[in-house]
Scaffold this motif. Structure first.
Motif: not given
Lengths: 92, 820
Positions: B522, B544, B600, B603-608
């Motif tokens: 990133t 965001l 949070i 964001w951390c896991t990128g789940s949908q």
């Protein structure tokens, strides 16, 4: 075969995970260090009695936490993005 | 928990400890003692003579004298201002004049000035008349030459008559002379009147004369060369010189009346040329005499004014102080023996020694036999709130005080506002180019602190100057947030390394349809520069910034509730802790703290997972399977537990407190309901000390219950609305970014395409103006206002009661600020 694949995937996961988290942790540590240095500097340069020193410490901690939160939120939002930049037709 | 109690107190967090003191002065040293206390500025006197009108108080005559003196001083200041002189400050400390001597001197000066002004006015009036006469003589001469053939012998007699009148009656105004002419009563012969009238009225004047004389008149006019000072209205006006030829006595009377109505001044002009020239010479010499006299008079007056002016500020300060001292003395009570004055006042406990020392000095300086007494009293009334602030913190304290002064010793939100207010401003303003402009402005104001501080500024500049440290912090945080948002006048930079996105393959074919991919780590600090200008920029940034607003909102509200805990702990109010703080924390965090956690994790896991869906169905169908919205293991169970906790928290904060309060009240005042008769008998003997009188409150249960219900409903509904209110952080930040982009792309870049230098300069100028006025001024004010609202409402309503009153000590330095 299955064990090797799972081993490789976990290794990749660990590497990827560590790559992601390493950047986050390192910068978080940098914020922490900057905050500590700032409070030490304020204690040295503006030493005006215990109650005023506590006020200065509070201000510096609040400022460090706010700035860190701002950076961390923006960083975390970009770690695993769900959408990607799609360039415009008239590219810059 | 004891650790918290053992921490040293923080400077600005709670009001200074105040005490109620009673002072007893002997009469001879009272004036001096109050004067020294005024210089110290640490005691707020209570008005013990509240019920009395201003005319019933002891020192009313002195106050009247002071008011009269300040009126005279204001008159002097006015005169100095009108004369266009600059009031200079006195060069050195002159010996102190006492009040009576000052009074006499002021009366003398006033008398002198009024006389000089009257004389000057009279002289000025004669000067103006003579000036008009001179002009008429010049112009009327031209008219008369053409009409000279019509004259008869009688008229030369008339002229001599007029001429001799001029010689012998100097003191009578020339206007009156023209009217006093005893015209010989013959019917034939053409006579004339010449005079001067305002140019604007000339046309209607002529018409009126024409109608009045039935057309039997000849009107000649010509404009005057210079403007003349009209003696009645004191302005410079343009005038026209006229001559009216008429015949008959009736016509003359009518014309004179019309002249009077129109404010036209008539002057006697002799027909004979020689006489005219003589009169012209005389008039000229008298004019020059008058001029010298006027100049001398003005010089004399200016000298007098300058000598007054050099001492004016000193005298004004002295009179202000004396008036303030007598006003304060009016607040004190005379003792039974009439030899002492008794007063009560609030002062900080830390100032006790300083006050005692000032009182001792006063006793010594006034050579009084008896010293002043100063001792502490108990009080039931709540003391005033006093925060010791410096240049830097006073602006923030004023911002907080504008909403409400803190109750005595409750937590002061200003401590956190010093950082969070500029920070929230910066979240809405984030652009490091604009931040640098603001920083330059703030540094300019701070560098010129001394000079601007002593000047008198306009109201807008004064606000800006007062808040210069706020603007400084705002600009520093704006630069930081601008770096995080990666916007420099809306242009992104690659300061912190290369972007994390690149084309999927070497040909970059799908970059416009499917987009780039994230290949590396990133972007280390801030928003990736690849986002600017892409089609999916807004969806990404909106998501965001909305989530960021929620996170900041939940954090600040939690801080507010935590401060309410510290307040309750400080006042020893365990009821508030158990039945208000705990359920409030549970409610807010079970709902919106959980939402922050979900953000949070997503964001951390990128789940949908769709967070709207998760939150809404947590309420609507908590026991259903989550399916694709599952973010972590055990989510379903956790949601049920949180929902139940939130539901329990609502009656927890609503019901127990009023019932427990009722029980406590009954326990405390149980024995007293029988003793009421005895108490009222005893109270007649005691001194009427307003602050010490205890009173039994009656406990109105329904009132307390309704109050608690309102408080709980406000909190529960407010939890949702306040969290949503923080979305203004997103909204304003988006608006700022879009405005900035528009100005950059549609003004600057558009103008830069052309090769012409003029077009580029015009484009640059428009861009600069738009940036300065719309982005730097309007957006700053807008973001300032919204950050202020977030603090005043969303942050402070969690813990701040703000119903105290401010400590206003009797201080001479505060006087100087007030009256100006």
């Amino acid at each position: 075969m299955g064990i090797c694949r799972s081993y490789r995937s976990t290794a990749k996961f660990q590497r990827a995970g560590s790559a992601l988290e390493m950047g986050f942790l390192v910068t978080t540590l940098i914020f922490l260090v900057v905050g500590v240095i700032a409070s030490l500097l304020t204690r040295i340069c503006f030493n005006q009695g215990p109650s005023t020193n506590l006020l200065h410490l509070t201000l510096i901690i609040t400022a460090t936490v706010c700035c860190w939160m701002m950076w961390a939120i923006v960083y975390m939002a970009q770690m695993k993005p769900l959408i990607v930049p799609i360039l415009n037709d008239t590219a810059e | 928990m004891e650790y918290i109690d053992n921490l040293p107190s923080m400077d600005l967090m709670r009001s200074e400890k105040m005490m109620l003191a009673q002072l007893i002065f002997p009469v001879e040293s009272a004036h001096r003692a109050v004067s020294y206390l005024g210089q110290l500025g640490l005691l707020q006197f209570r008005d013990l003579n509240d019920e009395k009108s201003p005319y019933q108080r002891t020192f009313v005559s002195q106050v009247k004298r002071c008011a009269e003196m300040s009126r005279k001083l204001r008159f002097f200041k006015d005169q100095i201002h009108k004369a266009g002189l600059m009031p200079s400050s006195s060069p050195a400390l002159q010996p102190d004049i006492d009040l009576e001597g000052l009074e006499v001197r002021l009366a003398d000066h006033e008398h002198e000035l009024i006389e000089m002004n009257a004389n000057g006015e009279k002289l000025q009036q004669s000067y103006n008349e003579l000036l008009e006469f001179k002009m008429i003589l010049q112009k009327a001469g031209d008219f008369l030459v053409t009409n000279g053939s019509h004259k008869g012998v009688q008229e030369t007699e008339l002229d001599e008559h007029k001429y001799t009148n001029n010689d012998h009656s100097d003191t009578v105004s020339l206007l009156e002379q023209a009217e006093m002419q005893p015209g010989p009563s013959y019917q034939s012969g053409v006579k004339f009147i010449s005079g001067i009238v305002c140019k604007s009225k000339c046309l209607s004047f002529e018409r009126m004369l024409f109608r009045a004389t039935r057309g039997n008149m000849l009107f000649n006019q010509s404009p005057a060369k210079d403007q003349i000072l009209d003696p009645s209205s004191n302005e410079m006006v343009e005038k026209t010189i006229f001559t009216v030829f008429f015949s008959g006595e009736q016509a003359r009377k009518k014309i004179l009346k019309i002249c009077e109505t129109f404010g036209a001044n008539c002057y006697p002009v002799p027909e004979d040329t020689i006489k005219r020239m003589q009169i012209t010479k005389e008039v000229a010499s008298r004019l020059s005499e008058l001029e010298t006299t006027l100049q001398a008079g003005l010089r004399h007056r200016d000298m007098a004014l300058t000598s007054i002016g050099s001492q004016l500020t000193k005298w004004m300060n002295m009179v202000k102080r004396e008036k303030a001292i007598y006003d304060t003395l009016n607040m004190l009570n005379f003792d039974v023996t009439k030899k002492c004055l008794v007063g009560e006042g609030w002062c900080p406990i830390s100032a006790k020694t300083m006050i005692q020392e000032a009182l001792q000095r006063a006793t010594f300086d006034s050579s009084s036999q008896v010293g002043a007494i100063f001792h502490v009293m108990d009080s039931i009334e709540s003391p005033p709130t006093y925060f010791r602030t410096n240049h830097f913190t006073s602006a923030y304290q004023e911002i907080v005080d504008a909403y409400g002064i803190a109750k005595y010793q409750e937590a002061n939100p200003a401590v956190y506002t010093i950082v969070t207010f500029p920070f929230l401003f910066a979240v809405m303003f984030g652009d490091w180019g604009h931040g640098i402009c603001l920083l330059l402005g703030a540094l300019l104001l701070i560098a010129r602190e001394k000079r601007l501080g002593s000047q008198k500024l306009g109201s807008f500049m004064e606000m800006l100057f007062g808040g210069r440290y706020v603007v400084l912090l705002m600009s520093l945080f704006s630069i930081y947030c601008g770096l995080v948002y990666n916007e420099f006048f809306s242009v992104p930079f690659h300061i912190f390394g290369s972007s994390a996105y690149k084309c999927r393959d070497a040909t970059c074919n799908d970059s416009r349809s499917v987009g780039l991919i994230k290949y590396g780590s990133t972007y280390p600090f801030g928003v990736d520069p690849s986002w600017r200008g892409s089609r999916s920029e807004l969806p990404f940034l909106n998501s965001l910034k909305m989530k960021m607003s929620i996170l900041f909102g939940v954090t600040q509200m939690n801080l507010g509730i935590a401060l309410s805990y510290f307040n309750a702990r400080f006042f020893g109010n365990s009821l508030d802790i158990k039945y208000q703080f705990v359920p409030q924390m549970i409610f807010l965090n079970c709902l919106f703290g959980y939402l922050s956690l979900l953000i949070i994790i997503k964001w951390c896991t990128g789940s949908q997972a769709d967070l709207y869906h998760v939150m809404i169905y947590m309420f609507l169908s908590p026991f259903e399977d989550l399916g694709e919205n599952k973010l972590f293991w055990g989510q379903g169970t956790l949601q049920v537990i949180l929902l139940l906790s939130a539901v329990i928290a609502v009656p927890w904060m609503l019901f127990p407190k009023p019932f427990i309060l009722k029980r406590l009240h009954n326990e405390r005042f149980q024995g007293q309901s029988y003793g009421i008769l005895g108490v009222s008998e005893m109270s007649n003997d005691e001194e009427p000390d307003s602050a010490r009188r205890p009173h039994i409150e009656d406990f109105n249960f329904s009132e307390v219950f309704v109050h608690q219900m309102i408080h709980s409903i406000e909190f529960v509904l407010g939890a949702v609305s306040n969290t949503a209110s923080y979305l203004r952080l997103w909204a304003l930040s988006l608006a700022h970014s879009e405005l900035s982009t528009v100005f950059y792309e549609k003004v600057l870049l558009l103008a830069w395409v052309y090769d012409n230098l003029a077009v580029r300069l015009v484009g640059l100028a428009i861009f600069a103006f738009a940036t300065a006025f719309i982005l730097l001024m309007m957006e700053t004010l807008s973001a300032f206002l919204h950050a202020l609202r977030l603090h005043w409402v969303e942050f402070q309503n969690k813990f701040y009661s703000g119903d105290g009153y401010k400590f206003r000590p009797f201080s001479f330095s505060a006087l100087a600020d007030d009256d100006d």
